[in-house]
Structure formats: C-alpha cells, structure tokens
Design a protein around this motif. Structure first.
Motif, PDB file in Angstrom:
ATOM      1  N   PRO A 124       0.939  -0.906   0.048  1.00  0.00           N
ATOM      2  CA  PRO A 124       0.048   0.031  -0.033  1.00  0.00           C
ATOM      3  C   PRO A 124       0.864   1.183  -0.012  1.00  0.00           C
ATOM      4  O   PRO A 124       1.600   1.400   0.885  1.00  0.00           O
ATOM      5  CB  PRO A 124      -0.817  -0.099   1.364  1.00  0.00           C
ATOM      6  CG  PRO A 124      -0.772  -1.372   1.719  1.00  0.00           C
ATOM      7  CD  PRO A 124       0.680  -1.884   1.314  1.00  0.00           C
ATOM      8  N   ASN A 139      -0.955  11.133  10.372  1.00  0.00           N
ATOM      9  CA  ASN A 139      -1.230   9.902  10.373  1.00  0.00           C
ATOM     10  C   ASN A 139      -1.977   9.376   8.996  1.00  0.00           C
ATOM     11  O   ASN A 139      -3.033   8.924   8.842  1.00  0.00           O
ATOM     12  CB  ASN A 139      -2.252   9.263  11.429  1.00  0.00           C
ATOM     13  CG  ASN A 139      -1.766   9.363  12.528  1.00  0.00           C
ATOM     14  OD1 ASN A 139      -0.369   8.820  13.120  1.00  0.00           O
ATOM     15  ND2 ASN A 139      -2.234  10.305  13.462  1.00  0.00           N
ATOM     16  N   ARG A 350       1.058   3.102  10.705  1.00  0.00           N
ATOM     17  CA  ARG A 350       2.355   2.532  10.297  1.00  0.00           C
ATOM     18  C   ARG A 350       2.819   2.756   8.856  1.00  0.00           C
ATOM     19  O   ARG A 350       4.077   2.510   8.564  1.00  0.00           O
ATOM     20  CB  ARG A 350       2.331   1.090  10.529  1.00  0.00           C
ATOM     21  CG  ARG A 350       2.077   0.736  12.031  1.00  0.00           C
ATOM     22  CD  ARG A 350       1.629  -0.495  12.259  1.00  0.00           C
ATOM     23  NE  ARG A 350       1.456  -0.940  13.351  1.00  0.00           N
ATOM     24  CZ  ARG A 350       2.378  -1.389  14.558  1.00  0.00           C
ATOM     25  NH1 ARG A 350       3.636  -1.592  14.187  1.00  0.00           N
ATOM     26  NH2 ARG A 350       2.154  -1.331  15.639  1.00  0.00           N
ATOM     27  N   LEU A 351       2.064   2.963   8.143  1.00  0.00           N
ATOM     28  CA  LEU A 351       2.311   2.896   6.412  1.00  0.00           C
ATOM     29  C   LEU A 351       2.505   4.486   6.078  1.00  0.00           C
ATOM     30  O   LEU A 351       2.663   4.700   4.949  1.00  0.00           O
ATOM     31  CB  LEU A 351       1.279   2.144   5.696  1.00  0.00           C
ATOM     32  CG  LEU A 351       0.991   0.941   6.331  1.00  0.00           C
ATOM     33  CD1 LEU A 351      -0.211   0.392   5.327  1.00  0.00           C
ATOM     34  CD2 LEU A 351       2.237   0.069   6.162  1.00  0.00           C
ATOM     35  N   LYS A 352       2.462   5.507   7.058  1.00  0.00           N
ATOM     36  CA  LYS A 352       2.637   6.680   6.402  1.00  0.00           C
ATOM     37  C   LYS A 352       3.627   7.053   5.668  1.00  0.00           C
ATOM     38  O   LYS A 352       3.820   7.634   4.790  1.00  0.00           O
ATOM     39  CB  LYS A 352       2.467   7.847   7.768  1.00  0.00           C
ATOM     40  CG  LYS A 352       3.632   7.595   8.708  1.00  0.00           C
ATOM     41  CD  LYS A 352       3.617   8.475   9.927  1.00  0.00           C
ATOM     42  CE  LYS A 352       4.740   8.323  10.813  1.00  0.00           C
ATOM     43  NZ  LYS A 352       4.571   7.393  11.820  1.00  0.00           N
ATOM     44  N   ASP A 353       4.805   6.496   6.000  1.00  0.00           N
ATOM     45  CA  ASP A 353       6.124   6.921   5.248  1.00  0.00           C
ATOM     46  C   ASP A 353       5.880   6.323   3.625  1.00  0.00           C
ATOM     47  O   ASP A 353       6.818   6.791   3.060  1.00  0.00           O
ATOM     48  CB  ASP A 353       7.280   6.261   5.899  1.00  0.00           C
ATOM     49  CG  ASP A 353       7.551   6.945   7.132  1.00  0.00           C
ATOM     50  OD1 ASP A 353       7.930   8.227   7.385  1.00  0.00           O
ATOM     51  OD2 ASP A 353       7.537   6.183   8.268  1.00  0.00           O
ATOM     52  N   LYS A 354       5.170   5.464   3.596  1.00  0.00           N
ATOM     53  CA  LYS A 354       5.024   4.998   2.188  1.00  0.00           C
ATOM     54  C   LYS A 354       4.091   5.518   1.060  1.00  0.00           C
ATOM     55  O   LYS A 354       4.240   5.707   0.096  1.00  0.00           O
ATOM     56  CB  LYS A 354       4.529   3.385   2.099  1.00  0.00           C
ATOM     57  CG  LYS A 354       5.151   2.688   3.099  1.00  0.00           C
ATOM     58  CD  LYS A 354       6.655   2.227   2.813  1.00  0.00           C
ATOM     59  CE  LYS A 354       7.193   1.439   3.978  1.00  0.00           C
ATOM     60  NZ  LYS A 354       8.706   1.076   3.625  1.00  0.00           N
ATOM     61  N   ASN A 370       6.912  15.025  11.753  1.00  0.00           N
ATOM     62  CA  ASN A 370       7.846  14.714  12.815  1.00  0.00           C
ATOM     63  C   ASN A 370       8.024  15.843  13.858  1.00  0.00           C
ATOM     64  O   ASN A 370       7.921  15.833  15.044  1.00  0.00           O
ATOM     65  CB  ASN A 370       9.114  14.167  12.392  1.00  0.00           C
ATOM     66  CG  ASN A 370       9.279  12.671  11.961  1.00  0.00           C
ATOM     67  OD1 ASN A 370       8.663  11.966  12.737  1.00  0.00           O
ATOM     68  ND2 ASN A 370       9.837  12.347  11.058  1.00  0.00           N
TER      69      ASN A 370
END
Lengths: 461, 591
Positions: A124, A139, A350-354, A370
């Motif tokens: 994703p 988020n 958890r997938l925010k960086d993607k 951040n």
C-alpha cells in the motif's frame, strides 16, 4: 442429496448438538427448521464421530429438541454476488433486508475467504486524502491499509467514520470507489445516521450495507464482517473498485465470539476471551490490501469501543497488533468541543512513510509531521506541568511550547466534520503553527525545507 | 518404515483432528489428512488414537476420511536454493504457490522447498578416496554472489568418497557416493533433510567473544548483541518492534540472515519482500536479498504452520552456521508463536498454566533460544560458526509481566525494552536506556580496528550512561522546583543528557544516511557531544552563564552530525574545533 436429521440431543447457549449424523464436515453450514416452520442457519463447529456441534446464528430461542429438523447443506457458508449488490442493504448474514429482490448470483464465494499469499500482495503506497488534518497530515492513510478507530462510549466515532466515507479520495485520478459498511450490534440510530449520511451525499449508490443491529441475534455477528469482506473482495478484485470497508463495532463481534467460546467451555484467555482471538481477528483484518496486477484495493477502517477507554483491553490490544496503526479518540479533547477529537500522540499510521513525500503529497511532509509531533508532545508536557505548578513556574521555553500546543488543538486538530481540507492546506497550516519557533528548535526538519516552506522565509522571497 | 500406517478421522475441531487406527505412529510424525491431502503433524497419542495439528484450514474435513502417516518427522530441505527464497511456515515456496494457485493460498499443495529444475555448478573440494565423516566439506556451490554454499557430509554417514566430479547438478541428482567400511554405499546429493524440532549437532559450544555490529547507535554503543548471542525486543504495539527487526536484518554484519515473520502483518512481509531486493548491503555493495532467507507465515495463515515456522527458520539458520558462517535469525514475533502453541494446546484440552498458555511454554522458549550460539562446527576443516537470535515479543497491553516475556527474559542475554512513552515522543528506536541491558558490553571495544579507540569508546559510553542516569534523577527535582534552582553543573548535565538522547540515541530508520551509522562514526559523534559537555563545564568554571552556552550555534552542527555522510568525516571531527572556538568567545569580556 441433502441429509435431514431429527436427532437434536442437546441445546445450550447458542449451540446445538446433533447425533447419529453421517458425513458431516467441519465448517459446513446447516439449515434448521423449527417447530413453527421457520428456518434458522447454523455452522458446524466440531464433529466427533457421529456427533455434530452447531452454532446457531439466529440464537437457539424457541428451538426444541424433538421437533427440529437439521439439514446439512454440505458446503461452507457462501455469499451470492453480482454487481447488483451496490446500493443494497442486507442483514448480518447477507440476506436482503431492504425491499429489493434477491441477488441473482453471478458468483458465489465462501465467506471465510483464503489468506492472501504475501508474495502476491502489492504494497500500500497510494495516499488517500481524507480531508481530516490529524489523519492526512500526521497519520496518513494509504490504499490497502487497515486503520482502526479506537473509541469509547459517548465519543463521536460514527461521525468520523461517516466523514471518512464521505471525503476519502485519492489525489489526481478518476476512480471507481465503493463503501462497504458492516454494522455489528450497533444501535438503530447509529446505523440510520450512516445510511442517511450516505443517502444525502449520493454515496449510497456505490455502497453495500450489512446490518446487524443491537437487537439482532448476537451470533449472527460472527458472520457479518466475513460476509462484508467477501462482498468487498468481489468489488475490489473482480470489479476493480477501490473499496473502503467500515466495520462497526468490532468489540461487539468479539463479545459474540466470547459467548460461543464460553458455551463450549473452552479454556479462556484474557478477560474470558478465547485464546484464539488474535488469530480470529487476523483472518478478518488481513483481508484488507492490494494484490499485484489487480486494479482494486480494500482499505479497512474497523471501529471499536474500548471498555473504560482502556487501550490494553484485549480487543483494542490485539487489534493494534494486527492493524497498521490506530486512530485514538480523546475524551478530554471531546469535552473541550474539539472535533474530531483525535488524540494525536498515541495515534499512529504505520504505513505513513510509504504514502507521502514528493510526487505523492509534498517533499516536506515527513519532516513536518515529525516536528509537529515532537513540538506537540513537548507542549502537552508543559500543559501538564502548568496544571501542577501553575503557569508562572514554567520556563519561557515551556510556556512557548504550551502556547503552541493550545493553538495546535484549536486550529489543527479542530476542524469539524464537514470541513474537507486539502493536503496542501493541512501542510501549510502546520508550517504556520511552527513559525512561532526559531530554526534551531526545528531539529527534525531539513534546513532546505525550512527555507522553502517556512512562511517567514517564503514571504521574503 | 515402508509400511505406512493409515487411520480414520473421528473428530475435527478447528486445526486439530483426531484419527483412530494409527498403529505404529510416533510423536511428531507428519501425516496427510483427508481427501485434500492436508499436511499435519501428530502431537498426541493415546492407544491407537492420534491427535494431529493440521497446517492448513480444515473446513470441509469430516469423520471417516483417511489419514496417512508418512513415517517421518516434519523436516526441511537444506541445500542450494534456500538463499533469496520466501517460504511459508513449513517451507512451501510462496512465489511458486502464486504461480500454481493464484493470489490466495489454497490447500493441499505439494511444491517442494528447493527447486528441482535448477542446475547448480558443484565444485568438489576433496579428492575421491578421501575418508570423510559427518560435517566434512565435500564441495561448494556459489549460490549467490554473497553466499558460497558448502556441501557437507550428512549426519550419520562416514566412509570413503568416490565418484565425486565437478559438474552441474540439480539438488536431487547424485553427485557422488560415500562407501562405509562395511561396504554400504550412501549416495550424495546437494540436498539433505533435517527434522526441524531437533537441533543440528556440532562439536562443542563456545561463548560469544565479539559483538555483532548493527549500525544502530543505541544498540551498538549501549546494548550490543554478541555474535552467537540472544536478544529480545518486547514492546507494546506501535513502539517500532518491527522496524527494529527490519533495521537489524538490513544492516547487521552477519553472512546470512534468516527472517521469520511469524503471525505478523501481510503488508509488512510484502514491504520486506519488495524492499530487500532494492537495498544494498553496506559491506559488499550487493543486493541484501542475496544473503537472506525469508519465512512468512502471516497472521491469517493457518495457525499450526505458524507454530512450526520458527523451527523451520532456526533449522535453516543452523545449517548455514554449520558451514562456518555468522548467521542472524530474526523472529517477529515469538508471542504469536506462543499463542499458536496455546491455541493448539487448548484444542488438545491440555491443562493450562498461566494465561491459558501450556505448562511447557517456558521449556519450549528456552530450548528454542538455546539453539543459538557460537560453535565449533562438526567435521573438517576446523571452523566456527555463530547463530544469533533476535526475538520480538508482543506482550498484551505492553505488560512485561506477561508469560512469554518472562519466559524469554529467563534465557536471553540482551534486552531491548521498547516503551510507548518514547514512541509517543517520536523518539525512535524507542529503546529505553534505563531498563534495557546487555551482557555483551565487554566485547564492545573489540569491535574496533583500533583497540585503543574501542576502549575509549567503551569509557565514553559509560560516561554518557552516567549522564542519562543523572538526568533521570534531576528531572524529578526540576519538575518540583524548576530548572532555575539547580546548580549550573547540573543544568549542564541535563542539557548534555538531552543532547545524547536527541543527537545520538535518536536515529531515523528512514533517512538515507542516518539509517546506518558505522561504529567509527558513532565514536566521533559521541566524542563531539561529550567534548561540548567538558568545555561547557569548563566555561561554567569561568563564570559563563549556562543559557549562553546552550545558545551556541555549534549545537546545531552537533544535532545534524547524524545526517553527515561518513565519507565527510572531517566535518564531524571538525566540530570539536568549532566548540572550542565558540566557547572561548564566551569567556572574553566584550571590550
């Protein structure tokens, strides 16, 4: 071909024992015709020699031992599917509940599904704009993610779920979008609110509803999320649609599971929930995702209410271990009339960086969230300190951070349920709030980005 | 052995099936269940009744169907082809399953673990006529650019080698034979099998004597893992257990990595699958995947296979260890493994111990971690191999009194405690410096080329730790009476501790430079931070206000040192000079 038995020997709780049965298979379904001629539905939980243990979806009330006929259908539970399911309302096990006709099946699928091969999954990474700053900015949700809303009694999770269903879009493309809504044990009002909301926005045409209300049979709820996900899989992977699945409320589902476990006298795990609760929840949540080479996707937003707002309760706890993050609602913020009252610090995607960064949202997104997080965390600490020592005792720096935290809550978190902010608006708002700090304080942001996006430098150019 | 016993199913309850008529069956024999040929394993025997845990979904299975005993315990295939593979918990190749069954995992697959159609170039390393025994190298296969696969004499075989030739072979073809003294002949193949629940044998165990460098500052400097050691990473959800595991898998200086995703998220495994082939190994410049074996039994895959997955993984890891390699195994998460045990135990109606876990939980966890270690491998040439295990634990509600955490802490030597408080402050890795520990600290100095530098680093780390301790005490006082009322020296200590936390311990796994810090760079970074501290204390002696010290511009250089590419190391070392300069400027009264 269908075998009928009148050999019910015992009924207890939601379970029924049938004897002298031949050829019963684990997991298959049965029809139970009771004395007044109505039909109930059940599923085989255990087979031992010729004894079969059946869970009855509609409950065992009114069933008697002598006059009931059990028909073994020789197949697992299936859902009839066709494109016609869009716009329809079904009950918790997939029978039409509106006045529409029965679905003429183009395809029948086993509601238990099969695990997606991890090798076939596609990661994703497409950003979904929800229009909610606390989600988009801090988020971010991506297509194929499962992101639950942890709520509590009296908190506005229904409004947030509805806002998500209304506003969620993927930037920059035409798309076929659908909403699958599964209600498990929620009130009529909550369900109706959702239906009305979808109707008002016209979204009802591309929605499918599976409704099991609080006064509907509890055991039926075991099937409801599975039925809903089977419909979602059909829409996503056969009809190339991007499906948002809302499961509301998973705590009720888990309680139904506990009821069956208790009736079977199984050794309980924590708080009486069965030891296999994690595995069971995983078989539901893991059905979200994307598959390589298919156009559609399933994004899941389970809603659950935490008893006494306790995050360590088994239901939120095990959910958090399976889902890719969580959005937690805060009672103190709700009391301050900040809506949606998202508790930013413990919430996580958890997938925010993607799903973010240049080409997806904007290059400054990661550094910015951040920094916002760090500053807000610091400000919250100062807020707490101020309640103990009084504001006067704070250092100038702490006071500064406290002011930031207050502004952040008033302007960034608080937006109401009908404000649909673009990602640029959300990001720029973040910079505006951070502009009260010196550059040295902004340790988590790359210097170049500060020069490019900070209002005080931007304005000079 | 040849006569396979058959039985009949009498009971099905979830993943547990009971069959009667299983004459001659042994515990842990693998059986095929029902018409779909599901794979199962015998976990309990009562007379001719066998309880079987089935590795696949049992919907549609019922009494009367047949159960066939294969007569062998659950085993894995070991040989060329393991590297870069991705398996489920019982070594079925997931990539080939996609080709055979489509996007979802269906039942009753028979695809073997090692590809049968690939030819490997085998080069013997011994002459025909050599006497060999268990563990001796007979030849090699260059399996990937990073792994030279040693072919070893299987256990229980010894004698004289004959017919060994260089050539291209599949894993099943005969590459030669060993003739024992009694004249019996054993054909050699590239592949051998080993039962997963049994540790592979070695000559003897050795204690760890050096650390495994990971490039993660808080780990290498403060809580290092020994080569051949064991570590556990417990933490509530959202504290970054999986990111820590991924970071270690990416950067640890081991020859082979075995990564077991046990009952975790499907998307996370996909992330690993898509990311690892792209990542470059910092030690060799090759794609990381060329030294990785992956096992993925996600949470929605059958629970019994999850129970087996850690054993499958460790057996493969031991096999590479036996070649004389340093192997690191990551298991994420052992809690899911324990839960799988619990689930099976419940279905067997065993009497539970704490929290419903079976009474043998502690014993199983201990014997799993004990399969780690540095060993003198069996056979010649004389060699040592090391197997390090890093297990993630997911305690319910983050409660460390959880049975799995406690059973694990009894056996592991390194404890990285992830805490929610740090994660909420976005301090990652969220390893709590006050409660974590490592028994391998004494080997830290040895990991430097220059041992003196290593000793200095160990001393600096100790000083940093003291400052962090001091901070924990001071912060309570400051809470109560305010920062103004403590001494200037204490204020300096607080500020330095903050700098250690933010500029050293905090590490961004997603930043292209910060993600991996060579140990020498860690030295330089620490040196700069402590130099600022010393110079600050000296300035205070000379009546400089702490507020002025804290405002120095050089602090921004210190904060950004972590993002400096180590190729420009002068840039970091040079900061000490800038500190001196700027501090001195504070001394001089403005004329």
């Amino acid at each position: 071909m269908l075998k009928e038995y009148k050999t019910v020997s015992r009924i207890y709780g939601p379970l029924m024992l049938v004897e002298s049965v031949e050829g019963a298979k684990y997991g298959h379904i049965v029809d139970i015709e009771i004395a007044d001629g109505t039909i109930r539905h059940g599923q085989i939980l255990q087979v031992e020699k010729d004894k079969v243990l059946v869970q009855v979806f509609e409950g065992t009330e009114g069933i008697n031992v002598n006059d009931s006929t059990v028909r073994f259908l020789g197949k697992p539970m299936e859902l009839a599917l066709s494109p016609e399911i869009l716009g329809r309302v079904f009950d918790g096990i997939g029978k039409p509940k509106d006045d529409g006709p029965a679905i003429i099946a183009e395809k029948k699928l086993n509601i238990n599904g099969n695990p997606i091969n991890p090798y076939a999954r596609d990661f994703p990474n497409e950003f979904i704009q929800t229009g909610i700053s606390t989600i988009d900015g801090l988020n971010p949700l991506v297509r194929g993610q499962k992101l639950p809303v942890f709520s509590g009694a009296g908190l506005p999770h229904d409004d947030i779920a509805a806002q998500l269903a209304r506003q969620a879009t993927v930037l920059g493309e035409g798309q076929t979008f659908a909403v699958v809504f599964a209600a498990m044990g929620i009130t009529f009002e909550a369900a109706q609110f959702f239906i009305d909301d979808l109707t008002n926005t016209g979204a009802i045409e591309r929605s499918v509803m599976f409704i099991n209300l609080a006064n509907d049979p509890a055991i039926e709820r075991i099937a409801t999320p599975r039925v809903a996900l089977t419909a979602a899989e059909y829409l996503a992977f056969e009809m190339d649609m991007h499906v948002l699945v809302i499961l509301n409320d998973m705590t009720n589902y888990c309680e139904a599971l506990r009821e069956i476990s208790a009736a079977r006298k199984e050794v309980p795990g924590r708080r009486g929930y069965p030891g296999y609760l994690y595995t069971d929840l995983a078989t539901i949540y893991e059905r979200a995702g994307r598959i390589k080479g298919r156009n559609g996707s399933i994004t899941m937003v389970p809603v659950l209410t935490m008893p006494e707002d306790d995050k360590t309760h088994p239901v939120p706890d095990l959910t958090g271990y399976i889902t890719e993050g969580q959005i937690i609602l805060s009672r103190p913020l709700h009391r301050k009339a900040i809506s949606p009252p998202v508790d930013v610090l413990p919430s996580l995607s958890r997938l925010k960086d993607k799903g973010i960064g240049e080409g997806k949202t904007r290059e400054d997104h990661a550094d910015l969230y951040n920094q916002l997080y760090a500053a807000y965390a610091r400000g919250k600490e100062a807020q707490e300190l101020a309640t103990i020592l009084g504001e006067a005792a704070l250092s100038e720096e702490d006071r500064n951070y406290m002011t930031f935290a207050n502004k952040f809550e008033e302007r960034y978190i608080s937006q109401g349920y009908y404000d649909n902010r673009t990602i640029e608006q959300t990001l720029d708002l973040g910079w505006e709030l951070l502009s009260m700090f010196e550059n040295v304080e902004l340790k988590r942001i790359d210097e170049e980005l500060i020069a490019r996006y900070m209002p005080r430098f931007r304005d000079k150019k | 052995m040849s006569e396979l016993s058959k039985g009949t199913i009498i009971k099905v309850a979830g993943p547990v099936v009971v069959a009667e008529g299983m004459v001659g069956a042994r515990m842990y024999d693998v059986v095929r269940v029902g018409g779909d040929n599901l794979i199962g394993e015998i976990v309990e025997l009562r007379g001719d009744l066998a309880s079987i845990q089935v590795y696949e979904d049992t919907v549609g299975v019922g009494p009367g169907e047949e159960v066939v005993n294969t007569g062998a315990p659950l085993s894995v295939e070991l040989g060329p082809g393991l590297i870069s593979s991705i398996y489920d918990g019982i070594q079925r190749p997931l990539d080939q399953l996609v080709a055979a069954q489509g996007d979802h995992i269906l039942r009753g697959s028979d695809i073997p673990g090692l590809k049968r159609d690939v030819k490997w170039l085998f080069k013997p390393v011994i002459e025909n006529g050599t006497k060999v025994s268990h563990g001796d190298f007979i030849g090699e296969v260059q399996e990937s650019t990073l792994v030279l696969h040693k072919i070893m004499v299987p256990a229980g075989v010894s004698g004289t080698v004959e017919g060994l030739n260089e050539g291209e072979y599949t894993v099943e073809e005969t590459i030669g034979a060993i003739v024992a003294d009694d004249g019996s002949r054993t054909e050699l193949k590239l592949m051998q099998k080993w039962p997963v629940r049994q540790g592979r044998t070695s000559k003897r165990r050795l204690a760890p004597n050096e650390i495994l460098v990971t490039g993660q500052r808080v780990i290498d400097a403060f809580f290092p893992l020994g080569k051949g050691g064991t570590a556990c990473v417990p933490g509530p959800f959202g504290t970054g257990k999986t990111v820590v595991q991924h970071q270690l898998a990416k950067w640890v200086d081991a020859d082979v990595i075995v990564y077991v995703g046990c009952g975790e998220r499907g998307n996370e495994m996909t992330d690993v699958l898509l990311e690892f082939p792209e990542l470059v190994d910092p030690h060799s410049g090759e794609p990381l995947m060329k030294r990785v074996v992956m096992i993925a039994n996600t949470s929605d895959m059958p629970v019994a296979a999850r129970e087996a997955s850690v054993y499958t993984g460790i057996t493969m890891a031991e096999y590479f260890r036996d070649m004389g390699y340093s192997v690191a195994m990551m298991a994420d998460s052992t809690s899911r493994w324990a839960e799988a045990m619990r689930e099976i135990s419940t279905r067997l109606e065993e009497m539970p111990a704490e929290e419903g876990y079976p009474a043998y939980l502690g014993a199983r966890i201990a014997s799993f971690y004990e399969r780690s270690g540095r060993v003198v491998c069996a056979g010649s040439p004389e060699r040592t191999g090391a197997l390090s295990i890093i297990g993630a634990v997911s305690p319910p509600g983050g409660d460390l009194s959880d049975s799995v955490v406690q059973a694990t802490l009894h056996v592991v030597k390194v404890f990285w405690s992830l805490v929610g408080r740090l994660a909420q402050q976005r301090h990652f890795p969220a390893i709590d410096w006050l409660t974590s520990y490592s028994f391998y600290k004494e080997y830290l100095a040895g990991s430097f080329e220059d041992k003196e530098q290593g000793a200095e680093f160990a001393a600096m780390v100790q000083e940093a730790m003291n400052l962090l301790e001091q901070e924990a005490e001071l912060i309570e006082i400051v809470r109560l009476v305010g920062a103004e009322s403590i001494s200037a020296n204490d204020r300096m200590a607080l500020e330095t501790a903050k700098s250690i936390r933010e500029d050293f311990l905090h590490q961004n796994a997603f930043h292209k430079i910060d993600t991996y810090t060579p140990i020498e760079k860690q030295f330089d970074m620490m040196k700069v931070i402590l130099h600022f501290h010393e110079q600050g204390l000296a300035a205070i002696e000379n009546d400089v206000e702490t507020a002025d010290i804290f405002k120095l511009a050089v602090r921004e250089d210190i904060a950004r040192a972590k993002y400096v590419d180590y190729a420009d190391k002068e840039k970091i070392i040079g900061i000490t000079g800038i500190i001196d300069e700027q501090m001195k400027a504070l001394y001089a009264p403005v004329a």
